[in-house]
Design an enzyme around this catalytic site. Structure first.
Site, PDB file in Angstrom:
ATOM      1  N   LYS A   1      69.475  -7.445  74.638  1.00 23.28           N
ATOM      2  CA  LYS A   1      70.895  -7.418  74.490  1.00 23.28           C
ATOM      3  C   LYS A   1      70.745  -7.896  72.886  1.00 23.28           C
ATOM      4  O   LYS A   1      71.861  -7.083  72.241  1.00 23.28           O
ATOM      5  CB  LYS A   1      71.286  -8.956  75.020  1.00 23.28           C
ATOM      6  CG  LYS A   1      71.842  -8.761  76.683  1.00 23.28           C
ATOM      7  CD  LYS A   1      71.824 -10.263  77.216  1.00 23.28           C
ATOM      8  CE  LYS A   1      72.204 -10.121  78.623  1.00 23.28           C
ATOM      9  NZ  LYS A   1      71.959 -11.212  79.288  1.00 23.28           N
TER      10      LYS A   1
ATOM     11  N   GLN B   1      71.943 -17.856  78.784  1.00 25.34           N
ATOM     12  CA  GLN B   1      71.316 -17.033  79.580  1.00 25.34           C
ATOM     13  C   GLN B   1      70.985 -17.781  81.042  1.00 25.34           C
ATOM     14  O   GLN B   1      70.468 -18.658  80.719  1.00 25.34           O
ATOM     15  CB  GLN B   1      69.984 -16.259  79.045  1.00 25.34           C
ATOM     16  CG  GLN B   1      69.240 -15.309  80.134  1.00 25.34           C
ATOM     17  CD  GLN B   1      69.744 -13.951  80.278  1.00 25.34           C
ATOM     18  OE1 GLN B   1      70.654 -13.457  79.412  1.00 25.34           O
ATOM     19  NE2 GLN B   1      69.432 -13.470  81.176  1.00 25.34           N
TER      20      GLN B   1
ATOM     21  N   ASP C   1      80.935 -13.570  78.669  1.00 27.74           N
ATOM     22  CA  ASP C   1      80.394 -13.641  80.008  1.00 27.74           C
ATOM     23  C   ASP C   1      81.392 -13.870  80.917  1.00 27.74           C
ATOM     24  O   ASP C   1      81.300 -13.354  82.048  1.00 27.74           O
ATOM     25  CB  ASP C   1      79.284 -14.995  80.270  1.00 27.74           C
ATOM     26  CG  ASP C   1      77.966 -14.370  80.142  1.00 27.74           C
ATOM     27  OD1 ASP C   1      77.655 -13.019  80.351  1.00 27.74           O
ATOM     28  OD2 ASP C   1      76.980 -15.172  79.825  1.00 27.74           O
TER      29      ASP C   1
HETATM   30  N1  LIG Z   1      74.420 -15.578  81.001  1.00 24.77           N
HETATM   31  C1  LIG Z   1      74.018 -14.526  81.566  1.00 24.77           C
HETATM   32  N2  LIG Z   1      74.872 -13.266  81.535  1.00 24.77           N
HETATM   33  C2  LIG Z   1      74.171 -12.087  82.221  1.00 24.77           C
HETATM   34  O1  LIG Z   1      75.032 -11.143  82.214  1.00 24.77           O
HETATM   35  C3  LIG Z   1      72.994 -12.376  82.718  1.00 24.77           C
HETATM   36  C4  LIG Z   1      72.465 -13.401  82.917  1.00 24.77           C
HETATM   37  N3  LIG Z   1      73.080 -14.597  82.264  1.00 24.77           N
HETATM   38  N4  LIG Z   1      71.336 -13.811  83.791  1.00 24.77           N
HETATM   39  C5  LIG Z   1      70.604 -12.620  84.279  1.00 24.77           C
HETATM   40  C6  LIG Z   1      71.522 -11.662  84.569  1.00 24.77           C
HETATM   41  C7  LIG Z   1      71.035 -10.123  84.963  1.00 24.77           C
HETATM   42  N5  LIG Z   1      71.607  -9.516  84.114  1.00 24.77           N
HETATM   43  C8  LIG Z   1      71.044  -7.849  83.681  1.00 24.77           C
HETATM   44  C9  LIG Z   1      71.492  -7.263  82.790  1.00 24.77           C
HETATM   45  C10 LIG Z   1      71.005  -5.990  82.379  1.00 24.77           C
HETATM   46  C11 LIG Z   1      70.265  -5.382  83.224  1.00 24.77           C
HETATM   47  C12 LIG Z   1      69.646  -4.081  82.861  1.00 24.77           C
HETATM   48  O2  LIG Z   1      69.948  -3.592  81.941  1.00 24.77           O
HETATM   49  N6  LIG Z   1      68.834  -3.447  83.870  1.00 24.77           N
HETATM   50  C13 LIG Z   1      68.101  -2.194  83.764  1.00 24.77           C
HETATM   51  C14 LIG Z   1      66.798  -2.142  83.869  1.00 24.77           C
HETATM   52  C15 LIG Z   1      66.059  -3.383  83.116  1.00 24.77           C
HETATM   53  C16 LIG Z   1      64.635  -3.495  83.416  1.00 24.77           C
HETATM   54  O3  LIG Z   1      63.938  -2.608  83.495  1.00 24.77           O
HETATM   55  O4  LIG Z   1      64.228  -4.747  83.771  1.00 24.77           O
HETATM   56  C17 LIG Z   1      68.768  -1.201  84.708  1.00 24.77           C
HETATM   57  O5  LIG Z   1      69.240  -1.640  85.786  1.00 24.77           O
HETATM   58  O6  LIG Z   1      68.506   0.028  84.346  1.00 24.77           O
HETATM   59  C18 LIG Z   1      69.937  -6.101  84.697  1.00 24.77           C
HETATM   60  C19 LIG Z   1      70.338  -7.346  84.671  1.00 24.77           C
HETATM   61  C20 LIG Z   1      72.457  -9.996  83.078  1.00 24.77           C
HETATM   62  N7  LIG Z   1      72.570 -11.378  83.635  1.00 24.77           N
END
Ligand SMILES: Nc1nc(=O)c2c([nH]1)NC[C@@H]1CN(c3ccc(C(=O)N[C@@H](CCC(=O)O)C(=O)O)cc3)C=[N+]21
Ligand SMILES: NC(=O)C1=CN([C@@H]2O[C@H](COP(=O)(O)OP(=O)(O)OC[C@H]3O[C@@H](n4cnc5c(N)ncnc54)[C@H](OP(=O)(O)O)[C@@H]3O)[C@@H](O)[C@H]2O)C=CC1
Ligand SMILES: [Mg+2]
Length: 291
Positions: free
Chosen positions: A54, A98, A121
Site C-alpha cells: 500500500k 490494518q 476504508d
Molecule cells: N483496514 C484494512 N483494509 C483493508 O483493505 C484490508 C485490511 N485492513 N486487512 C486485510 C485485507 C486484505 N486486503 C487485501 C489487499 C490487497 C490484496 C492484494 O493485492 N492481493 C494480490 C496478491 C498479494 C499476495 O501475493 O499476497 C492479488 O490478489 O493479486 C489482497 C488483500 C486488504 N485488506
C-alpha cells in the site's frame, strides 16, 4: 477453460494511472500532495506485506504515505491517541488501520474513532449508513473494486440476479448494498444458508467472500455466470481463492483469477478514495465522473 479471465491487475493499473494524474493536478492546486496514513499494530507477516505494498502504491501515485508501526502489545488508549493525532493532522486525508488487530484490541472502537471524512476504508458506521441509505460517503475498497470489475465486464447490471456469499462488514454486506443500488436482485448467503447450490443456480453474478479455499464448485454455477473471487487463502499450493478455479472456469462466462483479480483493485480503490478525501477536505471540485 471456457470462461473469460477478468484481469484485475490491468484494471487496477489503469485506475492507478488515472488517480496519479488527478493527484498531480490536486498537488498543483492545493500546494500539497494527498496523504494516506496506514497504521499497523504488530508484525503479522501477511499484514506487513500488505502495508508495504500500500505504501509503495501510494508513493507511486504521487501521494504522501505515512506509515505507523506499533508494537503488538500496544494498548487501546495509545492506539486511540494515534488515531486522534491523525484525525487532527492536516496533511493526512485518509486513515487506514490494518485489520485484523492483535487480540485484546477493540477494532470497532478504533474504527469508530476515525474521522468519517478520513475513513478511506469506509468501515466507520457513518459511512456504512451512508452506503445503506444512498448518501455520498466512502465505500469499502474491496466491494467497490468488485463492482468496477463487474460493470466493466457486464455494463448495466440492472435486473441481474446476484448472490453474495459472505456477510462481513468489510466485504459481503457492502457488496450486497452496492449491487442493490446497481439494481441487481441480491441474495446474501452465509454459513447458515440452506442449499447454496439452489441459490447459485439462478445467479448471473456470484461474489465469493467466504475465506475457504476452493469452496465454490463449478457445478453449482449457472452456465455463463460472472464470478468474482474475493478470497485470499494461503495454502500449500500457494495463494488460492474461495472458488475452485478450474471447475468454475469451465462453466462460468467470466471469472477473476487469484492472484491478479480483486486484490489489486482493492489497493487501487484505496488510492481513489484517498484522492476523493483530499479533494473534499480542501474544497476542490472533482468531477463526479472523473474517476
Ligand atoms: N483496514 C484494512 N483494509 C483493508 O483493505 C484490508 C485490511 N485492513 N486487512 C486485510 C485485507 C486484505 N486486503 C487485501 C489487499 C490487497 C490484496 C492484494 O493485492 N492481493 C494480490 C496478491 C498479494 C499476495 O501475493 O499476497 C492479488 O490478489 O493479486 C489482497 C488483500 C486488504 N485488506
Ligand atoms: N482481495 C481482497 O482485497 C480482500 C480479500 N479478502 C478475503 O476475502 C475472504 C472473506 O473475507 P471476510 O469477509 O473478511 O471474511 P469473514 O471471515 O469476516 O466472513 C466470511 C463470511 O463467509 C461466511 N461463510 C463461512 N463459511 C461458510 C459456508 N460454509 N457457507 C456459506 N458462507 C460461509 C461467513 O458466514 P457467517 O457470517 O454465518 O459466519 C461469513 O459471513 C477471505 O478469504 C479474505 O482473506 C478480504 C478482504 C479484502
Ligand atoms: Mg475478516
Amino acid at each position: 477453460m471456457t470462461a473469460e479471465l477478468i484481469d484485475g491487475k490491468k484494471a487496477a493499473e489503469r485506475l492507478r494511472g488515472q488517480v496519479a494524474e488527478l493527484a498531480a493536478a490536486f498537488a498543483a492546486d492545493a500546494g500539497r500532495k494527498p496523504g494516506l496514513a496506514v497504521v499497523l499494530v504488530g508484525e503479522d507477516p501477511a499484514s506487513s506485506v500488505y502495508v508495504r505494498s500500500k505504501g509503495k502504491a501510494t508513493v507511486a501515485a504521487g501521494m504522501e504515505s505515512f506509515e505507523h508501526r506499533l508494537p503488538v502489545d500496544t494498548d487501546q488508549d495509545d492506539l486511540i491517541a494515534l488515531v486522534d493525532r491523525l484525525n487532527a493532522d492536516p496533511a493526512v486525508d485518509g486513515i487506514l488501520v490494518q485489520l485484523p488487530l492483535p487480540d485484546g484490541l477493540d477494532a470497532q472502537a478504533v474504527l469508530t474513532r476515525i474521522d468519517p471524512d478520513k475513513d478511506v476504508d469506509g468501515f466507520h458506521p457513518v459511512n456504512a449508513g451512508r452506503l445503506a441509505t444512498g448518501l455520498n460517503g466512502f465505500v469499502p475498497c474491496t466491494p467497490y473494486g468488485c463492482l468496477m470489475l463487474l460493470k466493466s465486464q457486464l455494463g448495466d447490471l440492472s435486473g441481474l440476479n446476484a448472490v453474495v456469499i459472505g456477510r462481513s462488514n468489510i466485504v459481503g454486506k457492502p457488496m450486497a448494498a452496492l449491487l442493490t443500488a446497481a439494481d441487481c436482485t441480491v441474495t446474501i448467503a452465509h454459513s447458515r444458508t440452506k442449499n447454496l447450490p439452489h441459490h447459485l443456480a439462478h445467479a448471473d453474478i456470484v461474489v465469493a467472500a467466504v475465506g475457504r479455499p476452493g469452496f465454490v464448485r463449478g457445478e453449482w454455477l449457472k452456465p455463463g455466470a460472472t464470478v468474482i473471487d474475493v478470497g485470499i487463502n494461503r495454502t500449500a499450493d500457494g495463494l488460492v481463492g474461495d472458488v475452485e478455479f478450474e471447475g468454475a472456469a469451465s462453466i462460468a462466462g467470466a471469472i477473476t483469477p487469484v492472484p491478479g483479480g480483486v486484490g489489486p483493485m482493492t489497493i487501487a480503490c484505496l488510492l481513489r478514495n484517498t484522492l476523493v478525501a483530499a479533494h473534499r477536505r480542501e474544497g476542490i471540485a472533482l468531477a463526479a465522473d472523473a474517476i
